[in-house]
Scaffold this motif. Structure first.
Motif, PDB file in Angstrom:
ATOM      1  N   THR A 423       0.710  -1.427   0.099  1.00 32.71           N
ATOM      2  CA  THR A 423      -0.170   0.130  -0.318  1.00 32.71           C
ATOM      3  C   THR A 423       0.505   1.159   0.299  1.00 32.71           C
ATOM      4  N   ASP A 424       1.874   1.046   0.644  1.00 32.00           N
ATOM      5  CA  ASP A 424       2.954   2.498   0.533  1.00 32.00           C
ATOM      6  C   ASP A 424       3.486   2.799  -0.645  1.00 32.00           C
ATOM      7  N   ALA A 472      -8.823  -5.747  -1.792  1.00 36.96           N
ATOM      8  CA  ALA A 472      -9.878  -4.851  -1.809  1.00 36.96           C
ATOM      9  C   ALA A 472      -9.132  -3.379  -0.797  1.00 36.96           C
ATOM     10  N   ASP A 473      -8.694  -3.996   0.200  1.00 31.34           N
ATOM     11  CA  ASP A 473      -8.262  -2.947   1.044  1.00 31.34           C
ATOM     12  C   ASP A 473      -6.888  -2.968   0.241  1.00 31.34           C
ATOM     13  N   GLY A 474      -5.850  -3.240  -0.035  1.00 32.01           N
ATOM     14  CA  GLY A 474      -4.378  -3.042  -0.053  1.00 32.01           C
ATOM     15  C   GLY A 474      -3.556  -3.514   0.406  1.00 32.01           C
ATOM     16  N   HIS A 475      -3.927  -4.513   1.154  1.00 27.63           N
ATOM     17  CA  HIS A 475      -3.205  -5.735   2.060  1.00 27.63           C
ATOM     18  C   HIS A 475      -2.751  -7.000   0.823  1.00 27.63           C
ATOM     19  N   LEU A 476      -1.246  -7.100   0.967  1.00 24.13           N
ATOM     20  CA  LEU A 476      -0.718  -8.454  -0.279  1.00 24.13           C
ATOM     21  C   LEU A 476      -1.222 -10.160   0.179  1.00 24.13           C
ATOM     22  N   VAL A 477      -2.358 -10.564  -1.008  1.00 26.43           N
ATOM     23  CA  VAL A 477      -2.576 -11.991  -1.003  1.00 26.43           C
ATOM     24  C   VAL A 477      -2.221 -12.946  -2.027  1.00 26.43           C
ATOM     25  N   ALA A 478      -1.550 -14.227  -1.496  1.00 23.88           N
ATOM     26  CA  ALA A 478      -0.678 -14.922  -2.605  1.00 23.88           C
ATOM     27  C   ALA A 478      -1.816 -16.031  -2.620  1.00 23.88           C
ATOM     28  N   PHE A 479      -1.675 -16.913  -3.738  1.00 19.80           N
ATOM     29  CA  PHE A 479      -1.854 -18.330  -4.015  1.00 19.80           C
ATOM     30  C   PHE A 479      -0.832 -19.306  -4.904  1.00 19.80           C
TER      31      PHE A 479
END
Length: 759
Positions: A423-424, A472-479
């Motif tokens: 996000t930054d 959607a809120d900016g935190h990263l997710v991975a699969f």
């Protein structure tokens, strides 16, 4: 068993025998059947036109047509008798008249030279006897009938394309063909008589025949091209025979130094009878060189016909990163089988033929349980598995065994690290380490220096690099696809920079890595290929929320490699995938956010053959553009005529490279211009970009020469809008390259942090 004569590939059987570490075969006189006249095919047969070479033929509708990944290199299979017919296209620098006069194998029974498609042909039968060694069909032997049609090419009349039709039949214990086999002889003759040449004038098939990208996977193409050669540094089409026997077959080649007792032989002397297959090379080295062609052995060149050069020495394969890749692998020798498992390239699925795919490796066991032989699967269809092998020298042989082997299933094709922006604005990179551990590194400040590599706090053992994106809120997710073949879900805790992993939904078996995109309302959606070849999807119930569970996007389809998902200008998601017929297929949401409503699958355009996974970019005006690697070893593209509209049709991108090792990847410059990147056979990263937004691409150029990478790079965007590339080099380190300024030239490659090994 097979041999090569006059530049023709000929298959003489499908049995396997072992004697210590050697693979031997005995040929003795057998029964020769009577000549069968060529007759016209009956009505009601199925027509086939080869998409690569352009020839056409007809075959009985009750037979099975088995294609390789591009729809070509076919084998016709009689499910009643298990007899096979293989049309094979080769080239030779000789006129048709010269080829017709060349000698046949000593025990061949010449049939009447007949006219096929208006050209004279060679027609003969090769008898074969019962094998002396015990095998899965030890009470049977095989015989072959061969019809070869040499045709002069108009660009060079002294160069000929040779169309060979090979019928391989099982005999009974006395070496004779039964009634059903006699019927197949008649059918074979009729099929040959339906053959017609390409409608376009023949210039030369040399480029296609020698290509290592015309079979769907480079390792399969290379194996098809080189199964009959004893010297991988020699690319002449008929320089070496694989068969050394001064008592009969290939007498003209019996003085070849490769065939002299003890000459250039690895591990064992040629038997006294001089009857031996490819005495200079073993099955494991043959497969290792095929894998090198596909980029699985960074730093090694395959050599051979259509291979990378200069060919790496056998000794280099014998000591590669602590593995002896000339050996299949035993309890005392770390060989090819251990390399594939320990580096998470493949998983051992045992005798489960349902999980076999083209490009997988078969390891055969002897009666003590040890591996003694290996082969590469070239095609799978309707439960029939065909393979190429060395030493036993089979071309599209059938895996009829039910036990005594293990299938090493390739989990995916190689991919580079994953990258996304926090996000930054700080970039975060995830990479796949040895043993399946996922590591990460990030910028300590936006556009600033990098932290050190550290393993994620994860309970997952991954098969490949994860896919990463922002929620959607900016935190990263991975699969990522775990070692259990389920798709796992990782979420980032921004405040602590830690990750939590869990299976998205247990009980599934996926054969591809996942792809992810964001719906118009912010909900993430992922797609992956299931064990049956269908594509499944899973979507968040609400932005940043829980998941609804896996569901198929229609059934009854067969896809391979990794799917791609993108968002249209109106927000509708669209999925693209490589079909088993070699075409690129697509489907799309019928309305934005309509995750449960997908249009029917359809080909983007028919009549094309592609390799690997497509890449998709969104132009400045919002229209999608597909980039895919063609079977002609060129990059092709197709784009929507306007945003959200249909696609205009495939066309080649300008410029050529010396072959591609990777699928393409596409990024967007800050000014809206798309830029494509791919890994060439020389190991360097090359790129091509649009001259202006929404317009044509220029030619290919190298980013920076002198580097050897093993995977396609990944693309990130720094806070200033500059593209930044990340790629794994031949030593396993991750290097990066960044633009000087947004939409400008590149600074040059440099390591993120040395001393780490990634896959």
């Amino acid at each position: 068993m097979q041999f090569q004569l006059l530049g023709l590939k000929v298959k003489l059987g499908r049995f396997q025998v072992a004697l210590t570490t050697l693979i031997l075969c005995a040929i003795v006189a057998g029964t020769i059947i009577a000549s069968t006249a060529l007759t016209h095919a009956s009505n009601g047969w199925t027509s086939f036109t080869d998409p690569l070479y352009g020839f056409s033929l007809q075959y009985p509708s009750s037979w099975t047509l088995i294609r390789e990944g591009n729809g070509s290199n076919i084998t016709l299979y009689d499910p009643v008798t298990t007899d096979t017919i293989s049309p094979i296209v080769t080239t030779q620098n000789a006129t048709p008249a010269t080829i017709l006069k060349q000698p046949l194998p000593a025990t061949a029974r010449r049939q009447t030279i007949q006219s096929v498609a208006g050209h004279q042909s060679i027609d003969y039968i090769l008898p074969y006897s019962i094998p002396k060694q015990v095998s899965a069909r030890s009470a049977y032997g095989t015989q072959s009938r061969v019809v070869s049609v040499p045709v002069a090419n108009i660009a060079n009349s002294s160069n000929s394309s040779i169309y060979t039709f090979l019928l391989t039949q099982w005999t009974n214990g006395n070496g004779t063909i039964n009634t059903s086999g006699q019927a197949d002889l008649t059918t074979f003759a009729s099929i040959v008589h339906t053959f017609s040449l390409p409608t376009q004038p023949l210039r030369s098939n040399s480029t296609l025949v020698n290509s290592t990208t015309n079979c769907g996977l480079a390792r399969i193409c290379w194996a098809d091209n080189n199964w009959s050669f004893t010297n991988y540094t020699d690319t002449a089409a008929n320089a070496y025979s694989i068969y050394c026997d001064d008592n009969g077959y290939n007498v003209a080649y019996s003085t070849n130094p490769q065939c002299i007792n003890g000459g250039n032989v690895r591990q064992a002397a040629v038997p006294a009878s001089n009857t031996y297959f490819q005495p200079n090379f073993e099955c494991a080295e043959f497969l290792s060189r095929a894998l090198a062609q596909n980029g699985f052995l960074p730093g090694l060149n395959s050599g051979g016909v259509g291979g990378t050069s200069p060919a790496s020495a056998s000794s280099t394969y014998g000591n590669y990163k602590g593995y002896n890749l000339i050996n299949v692998g035993t309890s005392s020798v770390k060989g090819l089988s251990q390399y594939l498992l320990n580096n998470n390239i493949a998983i051992n699925v045992g005798t489960n033929k349902a999980q076999a795919q083209a490009g997988d490796i078969i390891f055969f066991r002897d009666n003590t349980g040890n591996y003694y032989h290996a082969a590469i699967i070239t095609a799978v269809a309707n439960g029939i598995i065909l393979f190429d092998a060395h030493n036993i020298a089979q071309y599209h042989g059938e895996l009829f065994n039910t036990s005594g082997f293990d299938i090493y299933h390739f989990t995916t094709e190689r991919s580079g690290p994953a990258v996304a922006s926090n996000t930054d604005g700080r970039l975060e990179v995830l990479a796949h380490g040895s043993g399946g551990t996922i590591w990460h590194i990030n910028e300590t400040a936006a556009n600033g220096p990098w932290s050190g590599w550290s393993p994620l706090q994860a309970t997952i053992t991954a098969q490949d690099t994860p896919t990463i994106t922002a929620s959607a809120d900016g935190h990263l997710v991975a699969f990522a696809r775990g070692s259990d073949s389920n798709i796992w879900y990782g979420t980032q805790n921004i405040s602590t920079d830690t990750w939590t992993w869990s299976p998205l939904q247990s009980g599934y078996n996926f054969q591809s890595d996942p792809a992810v995109a964001k719906n118009q309302d912010g909900r993430l959606e992922i797609v992956a290929i299931g064990s049956s070849g269908n594509i499944w999807y899973n979507v968040q119930q609400t932005p940043n929320g829980a998941w609804v569970g896996w569901r198929p996007i229609h059934t009854g389809y067969g896809f391979q490699n990794n799917p791609t998902i993108a968002s249209n200008a109106d927000g509708r998601l669209e999925v693209f995938a490589h079909g088993s017929d070699g075409n690129i297929w697509h489907t799309y949401e019928t309305a934005p956010n309509a995750s449960s409503s997908w249009a029917s699958w359809g080909r983007v355009a028919t009549g094309y053959g592609f390799i690997g996974s497509p890449a998709v970019g969104k132009n400045a005006d919002g229209h999608l553009e597909i980039i895919a690697r063609g079977t002609d070893n060129r990059m092709w593209h197709n784009y929507q005529g306007k945003p959200n509209a249909s696609f205009v049709g495939w066309s080649r991108l300008p410029g050529t490279l010396n072959g591609y090792q990777s699928d393409p990847i596409v990024g967007k410059n800050a000014d809206g211009r798309l830029e494509i990147f791919a890994l060439a056979n020389d190991g360097d990263v090359w790129h091509s970009y649009q001259y202006s937004p929404n317009h044509a691409f220029g030619g290919w150029g190298i980013l920076q020469s002198g580097y050897v990478f093993e995977d396609v790079p990944s693309i990130g965007y720094d806070k200033n809008g500059c593209m930044e590339l990340f790629a794994i080099n031949s030593n396993g380190n991750i290097w990066h390259d960044v633009q000087h300024a947004p939409s400008s030239s590149w600074i040059g490659w440099s390591p993120l942090q040395n001393g780490y090994t990634f896959e």
